[in-house]
Design an enzyme around this catalytic site. Structure first.
Site, PDB file in Angstrom:
ATOM      1  N   ARG A   1      36.569  58.426  27.426  1.00  0.00           N
ATOM      2  CA  ARG A   1      35.635  58.813  28.391  1.00  0.00           C
ATOM      3  C   ARG A   1      35.186  60.424  28.161  1.00  0.00           C
ATOM      4  O   ARG A   1      34.063  60.711  28.393  1.00  0.00           O
ATOM      5  CB  ARG A   1      36.289  58.943  29.797  1.00  0.00           C
ATOM      6  CG  ARG A   1      36.363  57.223  30.270  1.00  0.00           C
ATOM      7  CD  ARG A   1      36.592  57.306  31.788  1.00  0.00           C
ATOM      8  NE  ARG A   1      36.062  56.113  32.210  1.00  0.00           N
ATOM      9  CZ  ARG A   1      35.980  55.629  33.412  1.00  0.00           C
ATOM     10  NH1 ARG A   1      36.466  56.385  34.275  1.00  0.00           N
ATOM     11  NH2 ARG A   1      35.555  54.436  33.643  1.00  0.00           N
TER      12      ARG A   1
ATOM     13  N   LYS B   1      40.044  38.371  40.703  1.00  0.00           N
ATOM     14  CA  LYS B   1      39.636  37.740  42.017  1.00  0.00           C
ATOM     15  C   LYS B   1      38.276  37.534  42.144  1.00  0.00           C
ATOM     16  O   LYS B   1      37.379  38.146  41.602  1.00  0.00           O
ATOM     17  CB  LYS B   1      40.187  38.673  43.133  1.00  0.00           C
ATOM     18  CG  LYS B   1      41.593  38.882  43.377  1.00  0.00           C
ATOM     19  CD  LYS B   1      41.559  39.903  44.534  1.00  0.00           C
ATOM     20  CE  LYS B   1      43.056  40.002  44.761  1.00  0.00           C
ATOM     21  NZ  LYS B   1      43.084  41.146  45.817  1.00  0.00           N
TER      22      LYS B   1
ATOM     23  N   GLY C   1      33.090  49.586  37.885  1.00  0.00           N
ATOM     24  CA  GLY C   1      32.281  49.267  39.356  1.00  0.00           C
ATOM     25  C   GLY C   1      30.622  49.531  39.085  1.00  0.00           C
ATOM     26  O   GLY C   1      30.150  48.371  39.463  1.00  0.00           O
TER      27      GLY C   1
ATOM     28  N   GLY D   1      37.302  48.626  32.623  1.00  0.00           N
ATOM     29  CA  GLY D   1      38.260  49.298  31.834  1.00  0.00           C
ATOM     30  C   GLY D   1      39.173  48.035  31.286  1.00  0.00           C
ATOM     31  O   GLY D   1      39.511  48.434  29.858  1.00  0.00           O
TER      32      GLY D   1
HETATM   33  P1  AMP Z   1      39.780  42.809  37.624  1.00  0.00           P
HETATM   34  O1  AMP Z   1      40.284  44.244  37.595  1.00  0.00           O
HETATM   35  O2  AMP Z   1      39.298  41.822  38.627  1.00  0.00           O
HETATM   36  O3  AMP Z   1      38.624  42.466  36.135  1.00  0.00           O
HETATM   37  O4  AMP Z   1      41.197  42.089  36.783  1.00  0.00           O
HETATM   38  C1  AMP Z   1      41.725  42.402  35.939  1.00  0.00           C
HETATM   39  C2  AMP Z   1      43.183  42.035  36.031  1.00  0.00           C
HETATM   40  O5  AMP Z   1      43.305  40.546  36.014  1.00  0.00           O
HETATM   41  C3  AMP Z   1      43.996  42.226  34.884  1.00  0.00           C
HETATM   42  O6  AMP Z   1      44.883  43.190  35.153  1.00  0.00           O
HETATM   43  C4  AMP Z   1      44.632  41.123  34.445  1.00  0.00           C
HETATM   44  O7  AMP Z   1      46.120  41.042  34.282  1.00  0.00           O
HETATM   45  C5  AMP Z   1      44.494  40.133  35.508  1.00  0.00           C
HETATM   46  N1  AMP Z   1      44.532  38.723  35.269  1.00  0.00           N
HETATM   47  C6  AMP Z   1      43.356  38.034  34.639  1.00  0.00           C
HETATM   48  N2  AMP Z   1      43.787  36.658  34.646  1.00  0.00           N
HETATM   49  C7  AMP Z   1      45.103  36.427  35.389  1.00  0.00           C
HETATM   50  C8  AMP Z   1      45.654  35.324  35.794  1.00  0.00           C
HETATM   51  N3  AMP Z   1      45.346  34.206  35.156  1.00  0.00           N
HETATM   52  N4  AMP Z   1      46.563  35.540  36.716  1.00  0.00           N
HETATM   53  C9  AMP Z   1      47.008  36.636  37.328  1.00  0.00           C
HETATM   54  N5  AMP Z   1      46.109  37.982  36.898  1.00  0.00           N
HETATM   55  C10 AMP Z   1      45.156  37.961  36.127  1.00  0.00           C
END
Ligand code: AMP
Length: 397
Positions: A35, A197, A373, A350
């Site tokens: 960054r 999520k 974001g 990230g």
């Molecule tokens: P996000 O910030 O929503 O992009 O989520 C990223 C996070 O999602 C990372 O820390 C991953 O470890 C987690 N992640 C990705 N796939 C899975 C999964 N199948 N089960 C649990 N966590 C996950």
């Protein structure tokens, strides 16, 4: 919106809002300086034009209070190494100390102000605080794309009190690349959305179904979609209250002839740990006591084939819990497909950025955004408060 090249900078006090929100370890050492490096073109430009460079940034979430662990002091040292010139660190971002340091500046001097978020007024976009910041400079440049989706005093309010403002080189190039993907992209346009999520990314998923030719969904969120289709997903991440949302997105995609890809197999385990016992199964066969923590090899191949004819690719979110080796293959496999595609590839967020660097594929990706974001909100088509503020700049001190 003005570009920095339209500003007259020589001899002037130029405040550049940067995003030096770098990760630090418990000893306060910077673990990744990407960054900082991302702002070097703008920083060097101001120095080259004989400006007096005042850098302002936030770091972490100190919640409006001074906290040593969020001090930008280590950043001033690293920046000084990168620039090969002294960087004066000032213990506060407003007030007498900052004013004195700025008053003593000569052409080409560099000052880094302490964390903006040590003042609660920053995130409240407080007018008085914005005016205090504006007092320090003659012209204002915003280069902090990763913070542009938030309208704070240092990137929104301040533009009301500085008569000349512009976008820095990083902010301008981020907006430019993302425009290429969202406004009249070269098609097929393929979006890959992963991560934990559905609820965090509803807006972007919804909007993408209106824009893309293909939508690839992986990561934890895929299991909410699979559950919505009636599959048993065991203990995998699954947001019960998002099942209807997932169905709506799938229906919308089908109505618009968007090809939607979900995993067909996955890596399952009973523990999310680095030494976990794992198995590959099809998504039809996830046992009750197991959870899916990565996409499987057949899904990686399927997603790779879907990318074969892509001309523009946007990607946010890992395909699995890639921080742990047993669940990293899907994400790294996809990095390789994206990196070898004959397409404009734009990656943001990230985790995705980390995965691309870890895979050693950064040089083969067209553009890696510094925004997480902000990247998602721009894809979603939302207005960016900091960009709007720059467009409306021209206040009075
Ligand atoms: P996000 O910030 O929503 O992009 O989520 C990223 C996070 O999602 C990372 O820390 C991953 O470890 C987690 N992640 C990705 N796939 C899975 C999964 N199948 N089960 C649990 N966590 C996950």
């Amino acid at each position: 919106m003005k570009s920095i090249s339209e500003l007259s900078i020589g001899g002037k006090k130029v405040m550049v809002r940067v995003d030096f929100n770098v990760p630090l370890d418990d000893q306060g050492r910077i673990t990744d300086d990407t960054r900082i490096k991302a702002h070097l073109p703008t920083i060097n430009y101001v120095i080259g034009q004989k400006g007096k460079l005042i850098l302002a940034s936030h770091l972490g979430r100190p919640k409006g209070k001074r906290a040593e662990k969020y001090s930008l002091k280590p950043v001033s040292l690293r920046l000084s190494e990168l620039l090969g010139r002294p960087v004066t660190f000032v213990d506060d971002c407003v007030g007498p100390e900052a004013e004195k340091a700025v008053a003593e500046m000569k052409e080409r001097d560099v000052v880094l102000l302490e964390n903006l978020r040590f003042h609660a007024e920053e995130e409240k976009n407080d007018k008085g605080f914005a005016r205090e910041l504006a007092k320090l400079c003659d012209v204002y440049v915003d280069d902090a794309f990763a913070a542009a989706h938030r309208g704070h005093a240092s990137n929104a309010g301040i533009t009301g009190y500085v008569s000349d403002c512009a976008a820095g080189l990083l902010l301008a190039s981020e907006l430019d690349y993302l425009k290429k993907a969202t406004e009249d992209p070269v098609r097929p346009l393929v979006a890959i959305i992963g991560g934990a999520k559905v609820s965090d990314k509803i807006g972007v998923l919804d909007r993408l179904t209106e824009k893309v030719d293909k939508l690839i969904i992986g990561g934890g969120m895929a299991f909410t979609f699979l559950r919505a289709l009636g599959y048993e997903v065991g203990l995998s991440l699954c947001e019960q209250d998002m099942l209807d949302v997932a169905r709506t997105i799938m229906t919308k995609a089908a109505d618009r002839h968007v090809r939607l890809y979900l995993p067909v197999d996955c890596v399952i385990s009973q523990a999310a740990s680095a030494d976990a016992v794992t198995k590959y199964v099809t998504v039809q066969e996830i046992p009750k006591e197991w959870m899916a923590l990565d996409i499987g090899p057949a899904s990686t191949t399927l997603f790779g084939e879907a990318l074969a004819d892509a001309r523009t690719i946007v990607w946010n979110g890992p395909m699995g819990m890639f921080e742990l080796a047993p669940f990293s293959r899907g994400t790294f496999g996809l990095v390789n497909f994206v990196a070898s595609a004959h397409a404009l590839s734009i990656v943001g967020g990230g985790d995705t950025d980390t995965a691309v660097h870890q895979a050693g594929a950064a040089a083969r990706i067209s553009y890696i955004s510094t925004g997480g974001g902000a990247f998602l909100e721009l894809l979603e088509g939302k207005a960016m408060p900091a960009v709007e503020a720059l467009e409306n700049c021209g206040g009075q001190k």
